[in-house]
Scaffold this motif. Structure first.
Motif, PDB file in Angstrom:
ATOM      1  N   GLU A   1       0.738  -1.312  -0.215  1.00 62.97           N
ATOM      2  CA  GLU A   1       0.269   0.051   0.203  1.00 62.97           C
ATOM      3  C   GLU A   1       0.966   1.308   0.117  1.00 62.97           C
ATOM      4  O   GLU A   1       2.096   1.618   0.949  1.00 62.97           O
ATOM      5  N   THR A   2       0.754   2.428  -0.279  1.00 63.70           N
ATOM      6  CA  THR A   2       1.182   3.521  -0.758  1.00 63.70           C
ATOM      7  C   THR A   2       1.078   3.966  -0.034  1.00 63.70           C
ATOM      8  O   THR A   2      -0.126   4.380   1.052  1.00 63.70           O
ATOM      9  N   LEU A   3       2.128   4.244   0.957  1.00 62.44           N
ATOM     10  CA  LEU A   3       2.115   5.631   2.316  1.00 62.44           C
ATOM     11  C   LEU A   3       1.861   6.629   1.554  1.00 62.44           C
ATOM     12  O   LEU A   3       2.356   7.378   1.281  1.00 62.44           O
ATOM     13  N   LEU A   4       1.119   7.515   2.372  1.00 59.82           N
ATOM     14  CA  LEU A   4      -0.003   8.758   2.556  1.00 59.82           C
ATOM     15  C   LEU A   4      -0.101   9.733   3.826  1.00 59.82           C
ATOM     16  O   LEU A   4       0.140   8.956   4.619  1.00 59.82           O
TER      17      LEU A   4
ATOM     18  N   PRO B   1      17.056   9.632  10.321  1.00 62.66           N
ATOM     19  CA  PRO B   1      16.019  10.476   9.898  1.00 62.66           C
ATOM     20  C   PRO B   1      15.509  10.260   8.148  1.00 62.66           C
ATOM     21  O   PRO B   1      16.441  10.299   7.436  1.00 62.66           O
ATOM     22  N   SER B   2      14.078  10.746   7.336  1.00 67.83           N
ATOM     23  CA  SER B   2      13.883  11.351   6.515  1.00 67.83           C
ATOM     24  C   SER B   2      12.917  12.820   6.235  1.00 67.83           C
ATOM     25  O   SER B   2      12.910  12.838   7.160  1.00 67.83           O
ATOM     26  N   VAL B   3      12.322  11.881   4.787  1.00 71.14           N
ATOM     27  CA  VAL B   3      11.608  13.570   4.708  1.00 71.14           C
ATOM     28  C   VAL B   3      10.017  13.940   5.761  1.00 71.14           C
ATOM     29  O   VAL B   3       9.846  14.430   5.541  1.00 71.14           O
TER      30      VAL B   3
ATOM     31  N   SER C   1       5.274  18.119   4.256  1.00 68.60           N
ATOM     32  CA  SER C   1       4.494  17.197   3.267  1.00 68.60           C
ATOM     33  C   SER C   1       5.697  15.993   3.066  1.00 68.60           C
ATOM     34  O   SER C   1       5.771  15.778   1.706  1.00 68.60           O
ATOM     35  N   GLY C   2       6.313  15.079   3.996  1.00 68.72           N
ATOM     36  CA  GLY C   2       7.185  14.532   3.896  1.00 68.72           C
ATOM     37  C   GLY C   2       6.828  13.219   3.145  1.00 68.72           C
ATOM     38  O   GLY C   2       7.239  12.581   2.085  1.00 68.72           O
ATOM     39  N   TYR C   3       5.757  13.044   2.685  1.00 67.05           N
ATOM     40  CA  TYR C   3       4.521  11.761   2.150  1.00 67.05           C
ATOM     41  C   TYR C   3       4.095  11.932   0.648  1.00 67.05           C
ATOM     42  O   TYR C   3       4.720  10.982   0.064  1.00 67.05           O
ATOM     43  N   LYS C   4       3.878  13.131   0.357  1.00 69.50           N
ATOM     44  CA  LYS C   4       4.456  13.398  -0.817  1.00 69.50           C
ATOM     45  C   LYS C   4       5.701  13.389  -2.076  1.00 69.50           C
ATOM     46  O   LYS C   4       5.410  12.466  -3.069  1.00 69.50           O
TER      47      LYS C   4
END
Length: 500
Positions: free
Chosen positions: A215-218, A237-239, A246-249
């Motif tokens: 599933e796409t992370l949103l 760390p990540s976005v 808006s890290g998921y984008k």
């Protein structure tokens, strides 16, 4: 009813269906890997209790209401008996059945309130919110579909939720406290009804497979119980760890790390850029001396460091209260003098409505035109302004305090002072240990009773109903917690001054 089985059949409830509509994978996980869900937080438990309280009160909304659950033996939840009792009362015109329960094949639902009329049946889904949300409409659509499959003529479907504008004056007026949203012509509701058959087929197919679905992370993942599990392979760390990004984008564009952000020339705001560069350049502290100096010029001695705690209830317990009003229950006040000396004052209420006492205490302890600080002043100013409206004789003094509040959040939110251990948060709970990592006096986790604002909100009503010894324990815990909030503000300001 969550993921479960009846006679070895996977049962789909209304909560299962709304889970699927939000994210199919979360439904699969709830059936096959429920143990990886995050534990319930105090906030979630509070929402559950709020829902029960509102649901119980809503049963009094209609006359001649029969509560199916109340007819069961104490503490039992016999689904078969609930189905049997529902069937018994379905033909009694003019009654309202609370917790009316239906099972069709592998679909199950309990209706909060089901009105039996001469024309047909009316569904009332009760919510403890002050608005009807899309997921509520999806929930109600599932119920209407099940009842239609059962063979009932559903003539109206409603969300019954709290009226945010209702002000209690005397006894509760249920027809004013609650408000109805008619759904049968609502776009979201109609769409959910239209997609119901295909959705249910997709659910059956999903639950037949033993392989964990992708599933796409949103953004929807943000508040999901399975968030940590689904994001376990994302580097830290990540976005997702950048302040207000808006890290998921970006994650779904293949931009994952801080390095990726810079290489992709993503436009970052000042506070975001500071965080990213502090990590990549291994800089412990980044200071904007000009910006910080401009902020510190606003501070005049003596400084009154102010922090409120409050509680909220869905059903207003006292006069001149609305649903979910933030009722101030206590404050801590550290007065910092130019020579470095400190004076501490505090107030903690002893009733469900301590607003008059707290307003008078504030006026007695904070003079007009004083330099007042708060951390995220929107909350403190909001309470001061509400108290001013409530008590006209104290209005001028309270508004004077409010207009002179300086926000200690500003230097951290604006990027004037950044410590890499703050990460993406400007919360005082993140800033304080970053600036004072080894000071045991400033350790919230070491407090004996209350450790955060959510706990303070829950513990205040508990204190009011507790016996003497327990009441004193909670009272001291609340005072200690609130005191630490304003002591933290003193310490943060001292650290900012030392950089000049």
């Amino acid at each position: 009813m969550k993921a479960g089985k009846i006679n070895n059949m996977k049962i789909i409830s209304k909560s299962n269906y709304t889970l699927f509509k939000n994210c199919p994978k979360s439904l699969w996980l709830s059936f096959y890997k429920s143990d990886v869900a995050a534990p319930l937080t105090m906030d979630v438990l509070k929402r559950i209790e709020d829902g029960k309280e509102v649901g119980d009160l809503a049963k009094k909304y209609f006359a001649n209401t029969i509560d199916v659950k109340s007819l069961l033996p104490d503490g039992s939840l016999d689904i078969s008996k609930m189905l049997e009792l529902t069937k018994k009362y379905l033909k009694q015109k003019g009654v309202t059945i609370a917790e009316a329960s239906f099972k069709v094949n592998n679909l199950f639902c309990s209706i909060d309130l089901l009105r039996v009329t001469s024309e047909g049946y009316e569904i009332y889904e009760v919510k403890s919110t002050t608005e009807a949300k899309v997921e509520h409409k999806v929930d109600a659509a599932f119920q209407k579909y099940v009842l239609q499959q059962y063979g009932l003529n559903v003539i109206n479907t409603y969300i019954l939720h709290l009226n945010k504008d209702y002000i209690r004056k005397g006894d509760l007026e249920l027809d004013q406290l609650f408000t109805m949203n008619h759904l049968d012509e609502d776009t979201s509701f109609i769409e959910a009804m239209h997609n119901m058959k295909s959705d249910l087929k997709a659910i059956d197919k999903l639950l037949l497979t033993k392989a964990e679905p992708a599933e796409t992370l949103l953004t929807r993942c943000k508040n999901c119980d399975f968030k940590d599990y689904c994001q376990k392979d994302i580097p830290v760390p990540s976005v997702l760890d950048v302040y207000r990004l808006s890290g998921y984008k970006y994650l779904n564009k293949g931009i994952v790390t801080f390095e990726d952000l810079l290489e992709s020339n993503v436009a970052l705001r000042k506070r975001q850029s500071i965080q990213v560069h502090a990590y990549l350049d291994n800089k412990e502290v980044i200071i904007d001396k000009k910006g910080l100096a401009s902020f510190l010029k606003k501070i005049k001695y003596p400084v009154y460091h102010l922090d409120f705690e409050s509680y909220q209830m869905p059903i207003p317990p006292c006069n001149l209260m609305k649903p979910y009003d933030q009722i101030p229950t206590q404050y801590s006040l550290h007065i910092e003098y130019e020579d470095g000396s400190l004076e501490h004052k505090a107030f903690l209420g002893n009733s469900l409505d301590p607003r008059r006492e707290i307003a008078e205490s504030l006026c007695a302890n904070i003079p007009r035109n004083a330099c007042v600080t708060a951390y995220y002043k929107g909350f403190e100013c909001g309470r001061l302004n509400e108290l001013a409206t409530l008590f006209p004789d104290l209005e001028e003094h309270l508004l004077n305090i409010s207009k002179n509040v300086i926000d200690l959040l500003e230097p951290f939110e604006s990027g004037y002072y950044y410590h890499k251990n703050m990460g993406k948060s400007n919360s005082i709970k993140a800033v304080l240990p970053a600036l004072y990592p080894d000071d045991s006096e400033l350790d919230y986790s070491a407090l004996p009773v209350v450790h955060n604002g959510s706990e303070a909100m829950v513990m205040y009503p508990i204190m009011l109903g507790a016996k003497k010894e327990e009441k004193e324990r909670i009272r001291n815990g609340l005072l200690e917690y609130c005191r630490l909030d304003t002591l933290a503000m003193v310490k943060l300001l001292q650290k900012l001054r030392k950089t000049q």
